[in-house]
Write a protein that holds these residues in place. Sequence first.
Motif, PDB file in Angstrom:
ATOM      1  N   SER A 135     -26.796 -28.658  25.148  1.00  0.00           N
ATOM      2  CA  SER A 135     -27.741 -28.394  24.057  1.00  0.00           C
ATOM      3  C   SER A 135     -27.151 -27.546  22.939  1.00  0.00           C
ATOM      4  CB  SER A 135     -29.001 -27.714  24.603  1.00  0.00           C
ATOM      5  OG  SER A 135     -28.735 -26.403  25.058  1.00  0.00           O
ATOM      6  N   THR A 136     -25.996 -26.922  23.178  1.00  0.00           N
ATOM      7  CA  THR A 136     -25.387 -26.059  22.168  1.00  0.00           C
ATOM      8  C   THR A 136     -23.875 -26.277  22.118  1.00  0.00           C
ATOM      9  OG1 THR A 136     -24.928 -24.203  23.668  1.00  0.00           O
ATOM     10  CG2 THR A 136     -27.125 -24.267  22.623  1.00  0.00           C
ATOM     11  N   TYR A 137     -23.271 -25.746  21.082  1.00  0.00           N
ATOM     12  CA  TYR A 137     -21.815 -25.826  20.944  1.00  0.00           C
ATOM     13  C   TYR A 137     -21.119 -25.123  22.104  1.00  0.00           C
ATOM     14  CZ  TYR A 137     -17.139 -25.008  19.049  1.00  0.00           C
ATOM     15  OH  TYR A 137     -15.770 -24.953  18.878  1.00  0.00           O
ATOM     16  N   THR A 153     -24.722 -34.797  23.414  1.00  0.00           N
ATOM     17  CA  THR A 153     -25.637 -33.874  22.732  1.00  0.00           C
ATOM     18  C   THR A 153     -27.077 -34.090  23.187  1.00  0.00           C
ATOM     19  OG1 THR A 153     -25.889 -35.425  20.871  1.00  0.00           O
ATOM     20  CG2 THR A 153     -24.160 -33.747  20.692  1.00  0.00           C
ATOM     21  N   ALA A 156     -29.782 -31.189  23.021  1.00  0.00           N
ATOM     22  CA  ALA A 156     -29.929 -30.388  21.805  1.00  0.00           C
ATOM     23  C   ALA A 156     -31.378 -30.447  21.319  1.00  0.00           C
ATOM     24  CB  ALA A 156     -28.994 -30.900  20.714  1.00  0.00           C
ATOM     25  N   SER A 162     -32.084 -23.774  21.963  1.00  0.00           N
ATOM     26  CA  SER A 162     -31.320 -24.640  21.067  1.00  0.00           C
ATOM     27  C   SER A 162     -32.178 -25.080  19.885  1.00  0.00           C
ATOM     28  CB  SER A 162     -30.786 -25.864  21.819  1.00  0.00           C
ATOM     29  OG  SER A 162     -31.840 -26.650  22.349  1.00  0.00           O
ATOM     30  N   ASP A 169     -28.955 -33.911  16.019  1.00  0.00           N
ATOM     31  CA  ASP A 169     -28.296 -32.712  15.501  1.00  0.00           C
ATOM     32  C   ASP A 169     -26.870 -33.085  15.113  1.00  0.00           C
ATOM     33  OD1 ASP A 169     -27.143 -30.246  14.974  1.00  0.00           O
ATOM     34  OD2 ASP A 169     -28.299 -29.209  16.519  1.00  0.00           O
ATOM     35  N   ASP A 171     -24.892 -31.722  12.898  1.00  0.00           N
ATOM     36  CA  ASP A 171     -23.976 -30.590  12.746  1.00  0.00           C
ATOM     37  C   ASP A 171     -23.343 -30.235  14.085  1.00  0.00           C
ATOM     38  OD1 ASP A 171     -24.511 -30.435  10.050  1.00  0.00           O
ATOM     39  OD2 ASP A 171     -26.051 -28.882  10.265  1.00  0.00           O
ATOM     40  N   LEU A 172     -24.162 -30.157  15.130  1.00  0.00           N
ATOM     41  CA  LEU A 172     -23.636 -29.876  16.457  1.00  0.00           C
ATOM     42  C   LEU A 172     -22.666 -30.973  16.880  1.00  0.00           C
ATOM     43  CD1 LEU A 172     -23.588 -28.418  19.197  1.00  0.00           C
ATOM     44  CD2 LEU A 172     -25.626 -29.745  19.830  1.00  0.00           C
ATOM     45  N   ARG A 175     -19.280 -30.598  15.076  1.00  0.00           N
ATOM     46  CA  ARG A 175     -18.486 -29.465  15.568  1.00  0.00           C
ATOM     47  C   ARG A 175     -17.850 -29.779  16.912  1.00  0.00           C
ATOM     48  NH1 ARG A 175     -21.593 -24.148  16.086  1.00  0.00           N
ATOM     49  NH2 ARG A 175     -19.473 -23.319  16.342  1.00  0.00           N
ATOM     50  N   LEU A 176     -18.640 -30.346  17.807  1.00  0.00           N
ATOM     51  CA  LEU A 176     -18.102 -30.677  19.129  1.00  0.00           C
ATOM     52  C   LEU A 176     -17.026 -31.751  19.025  1.00  0.00           C
ATOM     53  CD1 LEU A 176     -21.383 -30.686  21.258  1.00  0.00           C
ATOM     54  CD2 LEU A 176     -19.545 -28.993  21.349  1.00  0.00           C
TER      55      LEU A 176
END
Length: 234
Positions: A135-137, A153, A156, A162, A169, A171-172, A175-176
Motif C-alpha cells: 500500500s505504500t512505497y 500496488t 494502495a 495509505s 495511485d 505516483d506510487l 516511484r516503485l
Amino acid sequence: MTPTAAHPVLEAIRGRLVVSCQAYPGEPMRDPDTMRRVAEAAAAGGAAGIRAQGVEDLRRIRAALDLPLIGLWKDGDADVHITPTLEHALAVAEAGADIVAVDGTGRPRPDGRDLAGTVTAVHERTGRLVMADVSTYEEGVAAAEAGADVVGTTLAGYTPYSRRTDGPDLDLLARLAADLPVPVVAEGRIHTTEQAGAAVEAGAYAVVVGTAITHPTTITRWFAERVTSTTPRS
C-alpha cells in the motif's frame, strides 16, 4: 530501474493485461464455475493472465486455461486477509497458481511469520513465484528486499495509513517502478482504458484490472447512479 531477467511466467505478462476474476461472498456470481467462465471470457478478449481467489476457483481456472495464474485466498476478518498465512499460500500454490499473491504490508500476519519467511518458504516448498500486495512505497521496498518476485500496488488506499486516490495511485506506481529491481504491477481502481494506459506510461510491468471488467454489480451501479443523477433536457 529495469527489472532483473524475468521468469517465463512474468515474461508472458510483461506489458500486457491481467484480469482479476473475483466475486464477493453472497453475490450471485460467487461460484467457482462461474468464475471459471468469467476467466475464459477474459482470455477470449485478450487477457494475458488471470488473477483469482479461492482454492476451488483456482483449480477450475487452472484446468480450463493455460495462462499465467496469480492466485490468492482471502480469509478471515483480520487486517491481513489476502493469503494471510503460509498454509494459505501453500494451498494456493497446490491449486495451480503460478504466482502466489500475499499481503505485503508491514502489518502482523496471523501465523506470526514475517513476509520474508513466508516468501522463502513458498519458494523452497513449491517453487512458485510470490507477488506482494502493498500500500505504500516503503512497503514495496521492504517486499522486494524480503524476496518477493513481483510487487503490486493492490492495497494502495486500502490500508488506514495509505493515501486513497481517485483512480490508481500513479505516483506510487512510478516511484516503485523506478526504484525496485523486480517487476511492479499496477492494480487497484483502474476503471477506464485511459487509466490502464496511464499505468503503463508510469512504468507498470503489467496492469491488473478487475472490477471494471468482471464485476457487473459495480459496473451497473456506476451507470445507474450516473443516469439517475443526470437532469434530462426539458
